[in-house]
Design an enzyme around this catalytic site. Structure first.
Site, mmCIF file in Angstrom:
data_model
loop_
_atom_site.group_PDB
_atom_site.id
_atom_site.type_symbol
_atom_site.label_atom_id
_atom_site.label_comp_id
_atom_site.label_asym_id
_atom_site.label_seq_id
_atom_site.Cartn_x
_atom_site.Cartn_y
_atom_site.Cartn_z
ATOM 1 N N SER A 1 -0.244 31.419 78.965
ATOM 2 C CA SER A 1 -1.237 31.923 78.016
ATOM 3 C C SER A 1 -2.476 32.436 78.725
ATOM 4 O O SER A 1 -2.872 31.910 79.786
ATOM 5 C CB SER A 1 -1.637 30.798 77.055
ATOM 6 O OG SER A 1 -2.726 31.190 76.244
ATOM 7 N N TYR B 1 -5.215 23.117 74.813
ATOM 8 C CA TYR B 1 -4.056 24.005 74.858
ATOM 9 C C TYR B 1 -4.036 24.810 76.158
ATOM 10 O O TYR B 1 -3.023 24.836 76.876
ATOM 11 C CB TYR B 1 -4.067 24.945 73.653
ATOM 12 C CG TYR B 1 -3.158 26.137 73.810
ATOM 13 C CD1 TYR B 1 -1.778 25.979 73.835
ATOM 14 C CD2 TYR B 1 -3.696 27.419 73.939
ATOM 15 C CE1 TYR B 1 -0.952 27.081 73.989
ATOM 16 C CE2 TYR B 1 -2.857 28.522 74.087
ATOM 17 C CZ TYR B 1 -1.490 28.349 74.112
ATOM 18 O OH TYR B 1 -0.675 29.437 74.273
ATOM 19 N N LYS C 1 1.457 30.512 61.079
ATOM 20 C CA LYS C 1 0.589 30.001 62.137
ATOM 21 C C LYS C 1 -0.742 29.443 61.638
ATOM 22 O O LYS C 1 -1.535 28.955 62.428
ATOM 23 C CB LYS C 1 0.353 31.096 63.190
ATOM 24 C CG LYS C 1 1.594 31.415 64.001
ATOM 25 C CD LYS C 1 1.393 32.575 64.952
ATOM 26 C CE LYS C 1 0.376 32.267 66.044
ATOM 27 N NZ LYS C 1 0.840 31.220 66.971
#
Length: 326
Positions: A112, A141, A182
């Site tokens: 990411s 995250y 999401k």
């Protein structure tokens, strides 16, 4: 057969659609839940749907596997359960890495752009392995994704066993169909369209960076179809391994995005600015731009979709007609 973890999710289901179009047998590892996530797979069902809790048993009995695409993760940037994030975003992909190494199966996984943390200059978005130590993610995250990237590099440096092909893709801000489950992590494009469809002006956060105008926060927004193209290209080029950025290489402002949604929806360019919520302050990236030098150097030469073209397609082909699923 190709295994796609997270294959009922956003990027995963779009990849599943492309593999299905190729006539490839697939096993999707994911939960469908009870909120309509199955619609992401309605037009391109996998050959097998594997409950994530049953993955270990499936891996022990599955026959020939052409590749594993690991896209399943806890991707909320506001996630707080560190133990769950560690098990899901670090230990699970490491289990798959080891399995692929033993079985000689190519392994492509999702990293990411959140690993870049508070980087705010173009040169700070290099995906070169020797830059990993300099990264400082802003949230749990991003940290978990960074930890896994670092684990891979340390393992390889020690001469550890690796899949015959391994690829980590640092996805930037992806938008497009099949993202509707999401919740808070849905793309800004969809949020702005919903505001316009409800008769309201699209809202953007005021800048919290001194000297940066409201709406001038910039991100590398990438059409989901382009991320699928990169993954399929990797599948078709098994000699390529490494950690690569997956964005357009162009930063665009949130004001650009809002205007593009307005134009695609046939609405006036009327934008309202609101204060950033406390939960995002101090961990909000105000600039991202993928450095594509290394991806281009290994031979990926396809163009990326412009923001206006991608948003126009998303609105006209999916959102406005009320047929939002790929």
């Amino acid at each position: 057969m190709i295994i796609v973890t997270g294959g009922a999710g956003f990027i995963g289901s779009c990849l599943q659609a492309a593999l299905h179009a190729r006539g490839t047998r697939t096993a999707v590892v994911d939960w469908l839940g009870s909120e309509g996530k199955w619609r992401n797979l309605a037009r391109h069902a996998p050959d097998e749907l594997v409950d994530p809790a049953a993955l270990d048993g499936f891996l022990k009995t599955v026959g020939h596997v052409e590749a594993v695409f690991h896209l399943g993760a806890i991707s909320e940037t506001t996630a707080r359960d560190g133990d769950l994030v560690w098990r899901t975003n670090v230990e699970l992909p490491w289990t798959l890495w080891q399995w692929c190494a033993r079985r000689g199966v190519p392994f492509v996984y999702a990293s990411s752009a959140a690993t870049y943390g508070g980087a705010d200059r173009p040169e700070e978005f290099s995906d070169a392995p020797d830059r990993l130590q300099t990264l400082a993610p802003l949230n749990l995250y991003g940290w978990s994704k960074h930890v896994f990237d670092m684990r891979v590099m340390a393992h390889l440096a020690r001469g550890g066993a690796a899949p015959p092909q391994w690829v980590g893709l640092k996805f930037f801000n992806v938008y497009g169909p099949n993202e509707y489950h999401k919740d808070k992590m849905i793309s800004v494009v969809k949020i702005k369209y919903d505001e316009i469809a409800a008769g309201r002006a699209p809202r953007l956060f005021r800048s919290e960076v001194p000297g940066l105008a409201d709406g001038a926060q910039a991100r590398d927004f990438v059409w989901v179809g382009d991320t699928v193209d990169v993954m399929l290209w990797m599948l078709d080029h098994p000699a390529v391994s490494g950690l690569y950025n997956c964005g357009t290489g162009v930063e665009r402002t949130y004001l650009d995005l809002a205007y593009a949604v307005c134009d695609a929806a046939g609405a006036p360019r009327d934008v309202t600015f609101i204060d950033m919520p406390e939960s995002l302050r101090g961990q909000y990236q105000s600039f991202t731009r993928a450095d594509l030098g290394r991806l281009r150097a290994v031979g990926y030469d396809r163009p990326f979709t412009s923001l206006e073209d991608g948003i126009g397609r998303y609105v006209r082909e999916y959102l406005a007609p009320g047929t939002p699923y790929l």
